[in-house]
Design a protein around this motif. Structure first.
Motif, PDB file in Angstrom:
ATOM      1  N   LYS A 138      -2.678  -1.343   8.492  1.00 55.85           N
ATOM      2  CA  LYS A 138      -2.002  -2.540   7.973  1.00 55.85           C
ATOM      3  C   LYS A 138      -1.151  -3.229   9.032  1.00 55.85           C
ATOM      4  CE  LYS A 138      -1.492  -3.990   4.346  1.00 55.85           C
ATOM      5  NZ  LYS A 138      -2.146  -5.062   3.558  1.00 55.85           N
ATOM      6  N   LYS A 139      -0.564  -2.438   9.918  1.00 55.82           N
ATOM      7  CA  LYS A 139       0.281  -2.991  10.973  1.00 55.82           C
ATOM      8  C   LYS A 139       1.463  -3.796  10.409  1.00 55.82           C
ATOM      9  CE  LYS A 139      -3.085  -3.139  14.786  1.00 55.82           C
ATOM     10  NZ  LYS A 139      -3.690  -1.902  14.385  1.00 55.82           N
ATOM     11  N   ILE A 140       2.101  -3.224   9.381  1.00 59.24           N
ATOM     12  CA  ILE A 140       3.303  -3.828   8.820  1.00 59.24           C
ATOM     13  C   ILE A 140       4.383  -2.761   8.757  1.00 59.24           C
ATOM     14  CG2 ILE A 140       2.000  -5.504   7.453  1.00 59.24           C
ATOM     15  CD1 ILE A 140       2.528  -3.747   4.998  1.00 59.24           C
ATOM     16  N   THR A 141       5.617  -3.194   8.490  1.00 57.86           N
ATOM     17  CA  THR A 141       6.724  -2.257   8.348  1.00 57.86           C
ATOM     18  C   THR A 141       7.440  -2.508   7.028  1.00 57.86           C
ATOM     19  OG1 THR A 141       8.357  -3.710   9.391  1.00 57.86           O
ATOM     20  CG2 THR A 141       7.061  -2.267  10.847  1.00 57.86           C
ATOM     21  N   SER A 142       8.080  -1.462   6.506  1.00 63.75           N
ATOM     22  CA  SER A 142       8.846  -1.604   5.265  1.00 63.75           C
ATOM     23  C   SER A 142      10.002  -2.582   5.453  1.00 63.75           C
ATOM     24  CB  SER A 142       9.374  -0.241   4.814  1.00 63.75           C
ATOM     25  OG  SER A 142       8.315   0.645   4.549  1.00 63.75           O
TER      26      SER A 142
ATOM     27  N   LEU B  93       8.265 -15.364  -7.766  1.00 65.84           N
ATOM     28  CA  LEU B  93       7.979 -14.065  -8.349  1.00 65.84           C
ATOM     29  C   LEU B  93       7.080 -13.268  -7.412  1.00 65.84           C
ATOM     30  CD1 LEU B  93       7.250 -15.209 -12.031  1.00 65.84           C
ATOM     31  CD2 LEU B  93       9.433 -14.521 -11.028  1.00 65.84           C
ATOM     32  N   THR B  94       7.152 -11.940  -7.514  1.00 65.56           N
ATOM     33  CA  THR B  94       6.433 -11.107  -6.556  1.00 65.56           C
ATOM     34  C   THR B  94       5.646 -10.000  -7.244  1.00 65.56           C
ATOM     35  OG1 THR B  94       8.317  -9.616  -6.253  1.00 65.56           O
ATOM     36  CG2 THR B  94       8.172 -11.509  -4.774  1.00 65.56           C
ATOM     37  N   ILE B  95       4.458  -9.746  -6.706  1.00 71.09           N
ATOM     38  CA  ILE B  95       3.644  -8.595  -7.100  1.00 71.09           C
ATOM     39  C   ILE B  95       3.434  -7.745  -5.855  1.00 71.09           C
ATOM     40  CG2 ILE B  95       1.414  -7.818  -7.984  1.00 71.09           C
ATOM     41  CD1 ILE B  95       1.151 -10.459  -9.454  1.00 71.09           C
ATOM     42  N   GLY B  96       3.870  -6.508  -5.907  1.00 72.57           N
ATOM     43  CA  GLY B  96       3.666  -5.587  -4.799  1.00 72.57           C
ATOM     44  C   GLY B  96       2.490  -4.676  -5.087  1.00 72.57           C
ATOM     45  N   ASN B  97       1.475  -4.724  -4.250  1.00 71.10           N
ATOM     46  CA  ASN B  97       0.269  -3.905  -4.445  1.00 71.10           C
ATOM     47  C   ASN B  97       0.369  -2.618  -3.635  1.00 71.10           C
ATOM     48  OD1 ASN B  97      -1.041  -5.785  -6.143  1.00 71.10           O
ATOM     49  ND2 ASN B  97      -1.662  -6.985  -4.369  1.00 71.10           N
ATOM     50  N   PHE B  98       0.141  -1.493  -4.312  1.00 68.18           N
ATOM     51  CA  PHE B  98       0.213  -0.181  -3.687  1.00 68.18           C
ATOM     52  C   PHE B  98      -1.079   0.582  -3.942  1.00 68.18           C
ATOM     53  CE2 PHE B  98       4.495  -1.519  -4.813  1.00 68.18           C
ATOM     54  CZ  PHE B  98       5.202  -1.299  -3.639  1.00 68.18           C
TER      55      PHE B  98
ATOM     56  N   GLU C 266       0.809  -1.223   0.000  1.00 66.93           N
ATOM     57  CA  GLU C 266       0.000   0.000   0.000  1.00 66.93           C
ATOM     58  C   GLU C 266       0.844   1.275   0.000  1.00 66.93           C
ATOM     59  OE1 GLU C 266      -2.501  -1.370  -0.783  1.00 66.93           O
ATOM     60  OE2 GLU C 266      -2.666  -3.163   0.425  1.00 66.93           O
ATOM     61  N   SER C 267       1.738   1.441   0.980  1.00 65.37           N
ATOM     62  CA  SER C 267       2.558   2.643   1.066  1.00 65.37           C
ATOM     63  C   SER C 267       3.764   2.348   1.939  1.00 65.37           C
ATOM     64  CB  SER C 267       1.754   3.803   1.670  1.00 65.37           C
ATOM     65  OG  SER C 267       2.552   4.951   1.863  1.00 65.37           O
ATOM     66  N   VAL C 268       4.816   3.138   1.777  1.00 66.06           N
ATOM     67  CA  VAL C 268       5.952   3.024   2.691  1.00 66.06           C
ATOM     68  C   VAL C 268       6.023   4.239   3.613  1.00 66.06           C
ATOM     69  CG1 VAL C 268       7.278   1.521   1.165  1.00 66.06           C
ATOM     70  CG2 VAL C 268       7.565   4.012   0.995  1.00 66.06           C
ATOM     71  N   ASP C 269       5.023   5.091   3.550  1.00 68.98           N
ATOM     72  CA  ASP C 269       4.945   6.239   4.449  1.00 68.98           C
ATOM     73  C   ASP C 269       4.269   5.800   5.749  1.00 68.98           C
ATOM     74  OD1 ASP C 269       5.008   9.474   4.460  1.00 68.98           O
ATOM     75  OD2 ASP C 269       3.232   8.729   5.516  1.00 68.98           O
ATOM     76  N   GLU C 270       4.911   6.068   6.866  1.00 70.52           N
ATOM     77  CA  GLU C 270       4.413   5.559   8.147  1.00 70.52           C
ATOM     78  C   GLU C 270       3.039   6.106   8.498  1.00 70.52           C
ATOM     79  OE1 GLU C 270       7.254   6.112  11.218  1.00 70.52           O
ATOM     80  OE2 GLU C 270       8.727   4.737  10.343  1.00 70.52           O
ATOM     81  N   ARG C 271       2.754   7.354   8.111  1.00 71.96           N
ATOM     82  CA  ARG C 271       1.431   7.921   8.408  1.00 71.96           C
ATOM     83  C   ARG C 271       0.335   7.151   7.683  1.00 71.96           C
ATOM     84  NH1 ARG C 271       1.514  13.418   6.021  1.00 71.96           N
ATOM     85  NH2 ARG C 271       2.743  12.231   4.512  1.00 71.96           N
ATOM     86  N   VAL C 272       0.608   6.826   6.421  1.00 69.73           N
ATOM     87  CA  VAL C 272      -0.390   6.115   5.616  1.00 69.73           C
ATOM     88  C   VAL C 272      -0.550   4.686   6.115  1.00 69.73           C
ATOM     89  CG1 VAL C 272      -1.067   5.448   3.289  1.00 69.73           C
ATOM     90  CG2 VAL C 272       0.207   7.573   3.647  1.00 69.73           C
ATOM     91  N   ILE C 273       0.563   4.045   6.428  1.00 67.73           N
ATOM     92  CA  ILE C 273       0.497   2.671   6.949  1.00 67.73           C
ATOM     93  C   ILE C 273      -0.345   2.636   8.223  1.00 67.73           C
ATOM     94  CG2 ILE C 273       1.823   0.769   7.926  1.00 67.73           C
ATOM     95  CD1 ILE C 273       4.146   1.590   6.099  1.00 67.73           C
ATOM     96  N   PHE C 274      -0.136   3.629   9.092  1.00 73.11           N
ATOM     97  CA  PHE C 274      -0.912   3.692  10.334  1.00 73.11           C
ATOM     98  C   PHE C 274      -2.391   3.900  10.026  1.00 73.11           C
ATOM     99  CE2 PHE C 274      -2.846   6.138  13.781  1.00 73.11           C
ATOM    100  CZ  PHE C 274      -2.604   5.302  14.864  1.00 73.11           C
ATOM    101  N   ALA C 275      -2.697   4.799   9.086  1.00 75.52           N
ATOM    102  CA  ALA C 275      -4.088   5.112   8.765  1.00 75.52           C
ATOM    103  C   ALA C 275      -4.821   3.920   8.159  1.00 75.52           C
ATOM    104  CB  ALA C 275      -4.149   6.298   7.805  1.00 75.52           C
ATOM    105  N   THR C 276      -4.114   3.123   7.361  1.00 74.28           N
ATOM    106  CA  THR C 276      -4.755   1.960   6.738  1.00 74.28           C
ATOM    107  C   THR C 276      -4.922   0.800   7.703  1.00 74.28           C
ATOM    108  OG1 THR C 276      -2.626   1.083   5.964  1.00 74.28           O
ATOM    109  CG2 THR C 276      -3.833   2.528   4.455  1.00 74.28           C
TER     110      THR C 276
END
Length: 472
Positions: free
Chosen positions: A311-315, A331-336, A299-309
């Motif tokens: 997600k409870k994950i870290t980069s 193989l990997t697909i990263g969804n943002f 989704e995002s690597v910005d901590e504010r956005v991660i907190f708002a969503t």
């Protein structure tokens, strides 16, 4: 009774069948009813669908509805009423489960089933056949001016009690991997399975209207039996695990992978995972069991956005899991996502740089937030006056028009403008991955080998339509 189940026409050709309708069809057949299934995507037009349903002479017509083809479904129901005015039409699926009263404003829809339909639909059809139909006693059933005593279906707690999807009703040979992101690394035919229902996580943009948040798991032996039967019966080597989060139960993942390896089926598969539930040992085992790719919600690597969503994950954890994937050849697909709470141009460009510069991300897939009704972000957007439309046809992640919702930092137009920049920026990386990682894998499918004279020309990568992503 005779029941027609219809998956409406889409704007793309699907790579896999609608499992929900497959389960309903199987349960109806087990209860002694005759079932017709129509995959609209493989028909000429809606008139063909209506004619085929009319020829079947059903006593009930069921339509599976997602928000992105809301109007298509209503249009199809109108045709059913023209051809068969006295035959009741029932809508089910994620979107009707959230807004049943809104659906029932349209006279061509007689009923809406909210939630899992297997038990309630069977009860409804059985009662209709006996002539003692009382809609108030059918959990989850809504109609104009009323609803059942239980407004939502009762959650299934034993998934092993329901039969496998009625794939014999599906046009299985037509579900093929095509040039979409979701087909990354796969060639040829495809089928899909579910190991569990329900997701315990609380991302602010996710809708849990059908399966809820309490996970319910199938017996792994039954899952493996289903995979082996379908792959051998239809001669298909690819399958997709449709669970919201495949890796949420470590023990189930290890059991599944070990038993799949024991069967030695030589199959390829994909899943969706959440990084905070993955270990290096798990990733290695998944690769040995045939996992070709996974998609992960970053989704995002910005901590504010991660907190708002929420997600409870870290980069840091994202990079660790992606590194393991590359170590073991997955193989990997990263969804943002663009435009969620807290997002702004600086956060988006930071996330874009991460997506482009991280070699462990093969496919960076960006979408614009679509605030689905029933989600936290929809409620917040409504309260703050940020949602510009309640026309459900507009609710697509990558709509060609302005985004549905703005946020505290960006206008609708600014979100659209920056999304256009992002889409152009990631296109070369996606095309490179399709050319260098996806295309060569066709050599792993000797059954698809062609003479040089008959090989098709390489195709340009096509971004997967938002409806397909929703269904994935």
């Amino acid at each position: 009774m005779r029941v027609s189940l219809v998956h409406p026409r889409l704007i793309y050709l699907p790579s896999q069948p609608p499992l929900g309708l497959g389960y309903l069809a199987a349960c109806l057949e087990r209860a002694g009813h005759e079932v017709q299934f129509i995959e609209g995507a493989f028909t000429e037009d809606d008139n063909e669908i209506a004619q085929r349903v009319c020829d079947f002479k059903p006593d009930l017509i069921g339509v599976s509805v997602m928000i992105s083809y809301h109007t298509k479904s209503l249009s199809l129901a109108s045709l059913f009423k023209e051809y068969m005015p006295k035959t009741p039409v029932i809508f089910g699926g994620p979107h009707p489960s959230v807004v049943p009263d809104d659906i029932l404003k349209h006279s061509q829809v007689d009923f809406v089933m909210c939630g899992e339909g297997e038990d309630s639909l069977i009860k409804m059809v059985d009662m209709m056949e006996r002539g003692n139909f009382d809609p108030r006693t059918i959990p989850g059933l809504h109609w104009r001016g009323g609803q059942a005593h239980e407004s939502h279906t009762i959650r299934l707690t034993d998934l092993d009690e329901i039969p496998w999807p009625a794939r014999h009703l599906f046009p299985m040979s037509q579900y093929q991997h095509r040039g979409y992101v979701v087909s990354f690394g796969f060639h040829g035919g495809n089928f899909n399975i579910m190991m569990s229902r329900g997701c315990p996580y609380k991302c602010n943009f996710c809708d849990h209207s059908v399966f809820g948040q309490k996970p319910v798991f199938r017996n792994i032996d039954d899952v493996i039996d289903e995979i082996e039967y379908v792959s051998s019966h239809y001669n298909i080597r690819n399958f997709d695990i449709m669970d919201d989060t495949f890796t949420m139960h470590k023990g189930k993942v290890f059991e599944f992978c070990n038993k799949l390896i024991e069967r030695d089926l030589n199959l390829f598969w994909a899943c969706r995972l959440r990084v905070n539930s993955v270990s290096r040992e798990m990733m290695e085992l998944m690769a040995r069991a045939g996992c070709v790719h996974f998609s992960v919600g970053i989704e995002s690597v910005d901590e504010r956005v991660i907190f708002a969503t929420n997600k409870k994950i870290t980069s840091k954890k994202v990079l660790q899991v992606l590194g393991w994937a590359k170590e073991f050849g997955i193989l990997t697909i990263g969804n943002f996502m663009i435009g969620n709470l807290g997002d702004d141009p600086v956060a988006i460009r930071k996330t874009l740089d991460f997506a482009l510069d991280t070699d462990e991300i093969d496919i960076p897939s960006f979408c614009v937030l679509a605030p689905l009704p029933g989600t936290e972000v929809f409620e917040i957007g409504t309260q703050r006056g940020w949602i510009r439309s309640y026309d459900w046809d507009d609710y697509r992640m990558n709509t060609k028009d302005l985004p549905i919702m703005r946020n505290e930092a960006m206008t609708h137009q600014e979100i659209m403008d920056i999304y256009s920049e992002v889409a152009n920026a990631v296109r070369p990386k996606i095309q490179h991955a399709m050319d260098t990682l996806h295309a060569p894998r066709i050599n792993l499918y000797p059954e698809l080998a062609m003479d040089e004279d008959t090989k098709p020309e390489p195709v340009q990568w096509a971004s997967v339509p938002s409806e397909a992503l929703r269904e994935m």
